[in-house]
Design a protein around this motif. Sequence first.
Motif, mmCIF file in Angstrom:
data_model
loop_
_atom_site.group_PDB
_atom_site.id
_atom_site.type_symbol
_atom_site.label_atom_id
_atom_site.label_comp_id
_atom_site.label_asym_id
_atom_site.label_seq_id
_atom_site.Cartn_x
_atom_site.Cartn_y
_atom_site.Cartn_z
ATOM 1 N N ASN A 79 -54.954 -41.117 -17.378
ATOM 2 C CA ASN A 79 -54.893 -40.286 -18.576
ATOM 3 C C ASN A 79 -54.291 -38.904 -18.348
ATOM 4 O O ASN A 79 -53.609 -38.373 -19.210
ATOM 5 C CB ASN A 79 -56.301 -40.140 -19.175
ATOM 6 C CG ASN A 79 -56.792 -41.453 -19.765
ATOM 7 O OD1 ASN A 79 -56.307 -41.877 -20.800
ATOM 8 N ND2 ASN A 79 -57.728 -42.108 -19.087
ATOM 9 N N VAL A 80 -54.535 -38.340 -17.166
ATOM 10 C CA VAL A 80 -54.109 -36.956 -16.921
ATOM 11 C C VAL A 80 -52.782 -36.905 -16.189
ATOM 12 O O VAL A 80 -52.008 -35.974 -16.345
ATOM 13 C CB VAL A 80 -55.191 -36.220 -16.102
ATOM 14 C CG1 VAL A 80 -54.781 -34.788 -15.828
ATOM 15 C CG2 VAL A 80 -56.517 -36.250 -16.848
ATOM 16 N N LEU A 81 -52.538 -37.910 -15.361
ATOM 17 C CA LEU A 81 -51.350 -37.886 -14.506
ATOM 18 C C LEU A 81 -50.332 -38.917 -14.957
ATOM 19 O O LEU A 81 -50.656 -39.821 -15.724
ATOM 20 C CB LEU A 81 -51.766 -38.137 -13.053
ATOM 21 C CG LEU A 81 -52.794 -37.134 -12.509
ATOM 22 C CD1 LEU A 81 -53.326 -37.589 -11.151
ATOM 23 C CD2 LEU A 81 -52.192 -35.736 -12.408
ATOM 24 N N LEU A 170 -59.022 -31.432 -10.239
ATOM 25 C CA LEU A 170 -59.690 -32.713 -10.490
ATOM 26 C C LEU A 170 -60.847 -32.850 -9.499
ATOM 27 O O LEU A 170 -60.626 -32.889 -8.285
ATOM 28 C CB LEU A 170 -58.694 -33.864 -10.305
ATOM 29 C CG LEU A 170 -57.323 -33.679 -10.987
ATOM 30 C CD1 LEU A 170 -56.412 -34.873 -10.670
ATOM 31 C CD2 LEU A 170 -57.471 -33.494 -12.491
ATOM 32 N N LEU A 171 -62.048 -32.943 -10.019
ATOM 33 C CA LEU A 171 -63.229 -32.883 -9.157
ATOM 34 C C LEU A 171 -64.019 -34.182 -9.189
ATOM 35 O O LEU A 171 -64.538 -34.582 -10.231
ATOM 36 C CB LEU A 171 -64.133 -31.722 -9.609
ATOM 37 C CG LEU A 171 -65.414 -31.516 -8.789
ATOM 38 C CD1 LEU A 171 -65.082 -31.101 -7.353
ATOM 39 C CD2 LEU A 171 -66.310 -30.465 -9.451
ATOM 40 N N VAL A 189 -62.656 -26.055 -13.458
ATOM 41 C CA VAL A 189 -62.477 -27.498 -13.252
ATOM 42 C C VAL A 189 -61.822 -28.096 -14.503
ATOM 43 O O VAL A 189 -62.152 -27.722 -15.624
ATOM 44 C CB VAL A 189 -63.839 -28.180 -12.989
ATOM 45 C CG1 VAL A 189 -63.669 -29.688 -12.833
ATOM 46 C CG2 VAL A 189 -64.503 -27.572 -11.761
ATOM 47 N N ASP A 190 -60.885 -29.009 -14.317
ATOM 48 C CA ASP A 190 -60.236 -29.663 -15.459
ATOM 49 C C ASP A 190 -60.754 -31.068 -15.715
ATOM 50 O O ASP A 190 -60.907 -31.474 -16.855
ATOM 51 C CB ASP A 190 -58.719 -29.685 -15.247
ATOM 52 C CG ASP A 190 -58.143 -28.286 -15.345
ATOM 53 O OD1 ASP A 190 -58.277 -27.674 -16.416
ATOM 54 O OD2 ASP A 190 -57.604 -27.786 -14.345
ATOM 55 N N VAL A 191 -60.968 -31.817 -14.653
ATOM 56 C CA VAL A 191 -61.576 -33.145 -14.818
ATOM 57 C C VAL A 191 -62.726 -33.238 -13.830
ATOM 58 O O VAL A 191 -62.540 -33.025 -12.632
ATOM 59 C CB VAL A 191 -60.570 -34.286 -14.542
ATOM 60 C CG1 VAL A 191 -61.284 -35.635 -14.530
ATOM 61 C CG2 VAL A 191 -59.459 -34.286 -15.580
ATOM 62 N N LEU A 192 -63.900 -33.511 -14.340
ATOM 63 C CA LEU A 192 -65.054 -33.773 -13.491
ATOM 64 C C LEU A 192 -65.457 -35.216 -13.739
ATOM 65 O O LEU A 192 -65.652 -35.627 -14.882
ATOM 66 C CB LEU A 192 -66.203 -32.833 -13.855
ATOM 67 C CG LEU A 192 -67.505 -33.016 -13.079
ATOM 68 C CD1 LEU A 192 -68.230 -31.682 -12.959
ATOM 69 C CD2 LEU A 192 -68.437 -34.030 -13.738
ATOM 70 N N LEU A 193 -65.538 -35.982 -12.659
ATOM 71 C CA LEU A 193 -65.973 -37.365 -12.813
ATOM 72 C C LEU A 193 -67.234 -37.580 -12.001
ATOM 73 O O LEU A 193 -67.387 -37.048 -10.904
ATOM 74 C CB LEU A 193 -64.867 -38.339 -12.396
ATOM 75 C CG LEU A 193 -64.406 -38.310 -10.937
ATOM 76 C CD1 LEU A 193 -65.090 -39.408 -10.139
ATOM 77 C CD2 LEU A 193 -62.893 -38.478 -10.866
ATOM 78 N N THR A 194 -68.153 -38.351 -12.585
ATOM 79 C CA THR A 194 -69.380 -38.633 -11.849
ATOM 80 C C THR A 194 -69.930 -39.993 -12.266
ATOM 81 O O THR A 194 -69.232 -40.769 -12.938
ATOM 82 C CB THR A 194 -70.399 -37.477 -12.014
ATOM 83 O OG1 THR A 194 -71.503 -37.686 -11.127
ATOM 84 C CG2 THR A 194 -70.909 -37.357 -13.439
ATOM 85 N N ALA A 195 -71.137 -40.297 -11.843
ATOM 86 C CA ALA A 195 -71.741 -41.597 -12.113
ATOM 87 C C ALA A 195 -73.232 -41.396 -12.322
ATOM 88 O O ALA A 195 -73.771 -40.320 -12.071
ATOM 89 C CB ALA A 195 -71.474 -42.557 -10.952
ATOM 90 N N VAL A 211 -64.136 -33.226 -19.346
ATOM 91 C CA VAL A 211 -62.732 -32.834 -19.166
ATOM 92 C C VAL A 211 -62.414 -31.586 -19.992
ATOM 93 O O VAL A 211 -62.911 -31.414 -21.104
ATOM 94 C CB VAL A 211 -61.769 -33.999 -19.474
ATOM 95 C CG1 VAL A 211 -62.092 -35.195 -18.593
ATOM 96 C CG2 VAL A 211 -61.811 -34.405 -20.921
ATOM 97 N N SER A 212 -61.582 -30.752 -19.431
ATOM 98 C CA SER A 212 -61.255 -29.450 -20.034
ATOM 99 C C SER A 212 -60.189 -29.608 -21.121
ATOM 100 O O SER A 212 -59.471 -30.600 -21.166
ATOM 101 C CB SER A 212 -60.723 -28.509 -18.948
ATOM 102 O OG SER A 212 -59.389 -28.875 -18.610
ATOM 103 N N PRO A 213 -60.056 -28.603 -21.974
ATOM 104 C CA PRO A 213 -58.976 -28.627 -22.963
ATOM 105 C C PRO A 213 -57.607 -28.778 -22.295
ATOM 106 O O PRO A 213 -56.715 -29.425 -22.843
ATOM 107 C CB PRO A 213 -59.098 -27.263 -23.643
ATOM 108 C CG PRO A 213 -60.531 -26.867 -23.470
ATOM 109 C CD PRO A 213 -60.933 -27.427 -22.135
#
Lengths: 390, 390
Positions: A79-81, A170-171, A189-195, A211-213
């Motif tokens: 989505n971002v790249l 991207l974190l 941070v622009d994208v934070l992904l976790t579980a 995710v950031s604007p």
Amino acid sequence: MTFQQAPHKLLMIPGPIEVADDVLYANAHPAMAHVAPQFVPVFGEVLTNLRKVVNASKDAQPLAIAGSGTMGWDMTALNVLQPGEEVLVLQTGYFSDGFADALNAYGVKTTKVEAPVGKRPTIDEIKSALKQKKYRAVTITHVDTSTGVLSDVKAIGEAVREVSPETLVLLDAVCSVASEQLRFDEWGVDVLLTASQKGLGCPPGMSLMVVSPRAIKAFESRSAPPATYYLSWKHWIPVMKAYESGSPAYFGTPPTNLIYALNQSLKTILEGPVSLEQRLQKTKEASDKVKKFVNDLGLKQLVAEDLQQSNGAANGMTAVRFPPGMKAPDLLPKVAARGVVFGGGIHKECKDEYFRIGHMGVSVVDSSRNDIDKLLSALKEALAEAGYKP
Amino acid sequence: MTFQQAPHKLLMIPGPIEVADDVLYANAHPAMAHVAPQFVPVFGEVLTNLRKVVNASKDAQPLAIAGSGTMGWDMTALNVLQPGEEVLVLQTGYFSDGFADALNAYGVKTTKVEAPVGKRPTIDEIKSALKQKKYRAVTITHVDTSTGVLSDVKAIGEAVREVSPETLVLLDAVCSVASEQLRFDEWGVDVLLTASQKGLGCPPGMSLMVVSPRAIKAFESRSAPPATYYLSWKHWIPVMKAYESGSPAYFGTPPTNLIYALNQSLKTILEGPVSLEQRLQKTKEASDKVKKFVNDLGLKQLVAEDLQQSNGAANGMTAVRFPPGMKAPDLLPKVAARGVVFGGGIHKECKDEYFRIGHMGVSVVDSSRNDIDKLLSALKEALAEAGYKP
């Protein structure tokens, strides 16, 4: 609610972690329609609270989708790249390399700032790399679960803003959310992904993002739509916005029971009995206790000594080298026989040389459980039985 | 185990469905390591039983991955097909069109054999389409949950083998597994995709597949690797093979609690108290009862009358048109007030014109629950309250 989970061995690995009774009970919620008026606000609250738990402002977009933590890498790449874009990967172990592999699978070009096992790239090395080439994004693995190395996301964010402010941050925060300090907005941070199954204290099965604007803008200004159906933000962002504003929407069926469980767990994390800040403090105290115990036993950690002294080791886990001559089968079954489960090694360069202890979530927050003392006793006794003399 | 789920409205939609107490209790299993010696055989058994529940031989490869049913479309497109390949889509409603959309997202070219709402392509139309062009694959939506149309997979399989035997048969069985007859091997299915929350009687959150040796061969002989990380069979097939043969393996963390739940549910489905064949018979009887009741009330089904007479209507659900002048808000809240939840319409051409009743799983197998009678009473009373006169 008087539900009590069945007796079981204490799960002290760096995720999945022990799940509190009330969260497991929520995971056994009766079947609910994903569009039911009673379910909509539960899902909405999960999204709002996801933002809060990472200190993100209302501008940030949370997402919660059935999948594993790994899937967050794909969502980010897609989505971002865009294929052919250049990304700088900060190497901290197995999981930083996994992030790079996932990006490469989509034609994204990665360059690594390398670091040996137990180390992380220095801020100077990162700045220097950022000066050599224009990168679309930099990836950070907040806690590399393979090594226990903790990244200094704040300092890296500052370095990026100083040298290459257009570069997205991207974190991978799979093993850090609710166990380590995390300031989404403040750190840029622009994208934070976790579980769901680590510091968030739920069973596994949900991929979570904030995710950031700026990341949304990157998505919206792509030259081609992402080459995916299930993982496209085009489908999911409207669904998340709908639920958070109080209306149902459908793209794929959300994992309703896990959402009930996550809602319960997020409430505990944000509303107490202890505050999020106290939770992080308790996690740090448990970590200090485990690390001192391990050191006092004469065992070495995987994280390099200088990092141990400078906030470079995770608070939610500890990776410990076996004593010379000892292997996993010599020790871990003896720990398990004492009712405690540790994790094995996973870093490809040394996976047989160490084991991993998780200490986060309810195990550190609810001190009446004595989970930390139990794991330390089990470790000490098992080492003795295996013939180890400190 | 004496767990009893909380009182709640009966969920009689075509998925998610009511979940039995023992399955919910399994979903509240204490946290387990995904590589634990106690968990490995549970996951392995789920895979073995997935094969059994669709009558697939040992040559077929089962997969169970965190995600939603929708994700199965992506897995199919990515692993079995390649961009530019031609696929014939048999139109039955919203979900057949969704399968096509998912394939298109990956550059696969689709041609539809069209059918109006409530109908399905005839075998002659399918044969004729297969003769006009060489298709790499054909997609079938076994039960299109948007309409209640049931596809004749056996006859379609025969048509494909007769006209174009190299064409792969891709079956969306999300709403059919354990509710409709399904013979993976005998019918020549190559990819079967399903989810946990319908006939399999679990909470949502798992994408499940069974794939034929031919589909594996298609995957292995691709000219380029699939453009994905999380969804690549390259990563998952070795993991599934490891678990089924008794060893742990890691790619992404499996949804351990859902796997316990699915294991419990699959055991009930395969080992009783009633056999799988009896379960399908009971589902058919419940379906006949609901459909007769609806007809006797003077209501029309979405499925065309000729299909109703020739095994072309699903047994696990019924889509019913509102009486003239009535809309969802006139009826469904009155049903809900009586403790029963029905689903709204979803087909884009007529979503406000009908509602959907699910009748599968524990609600039809455990007749002591009286779920079918309860839903029929609620329907009748709600219609009367809404001013409908048969």
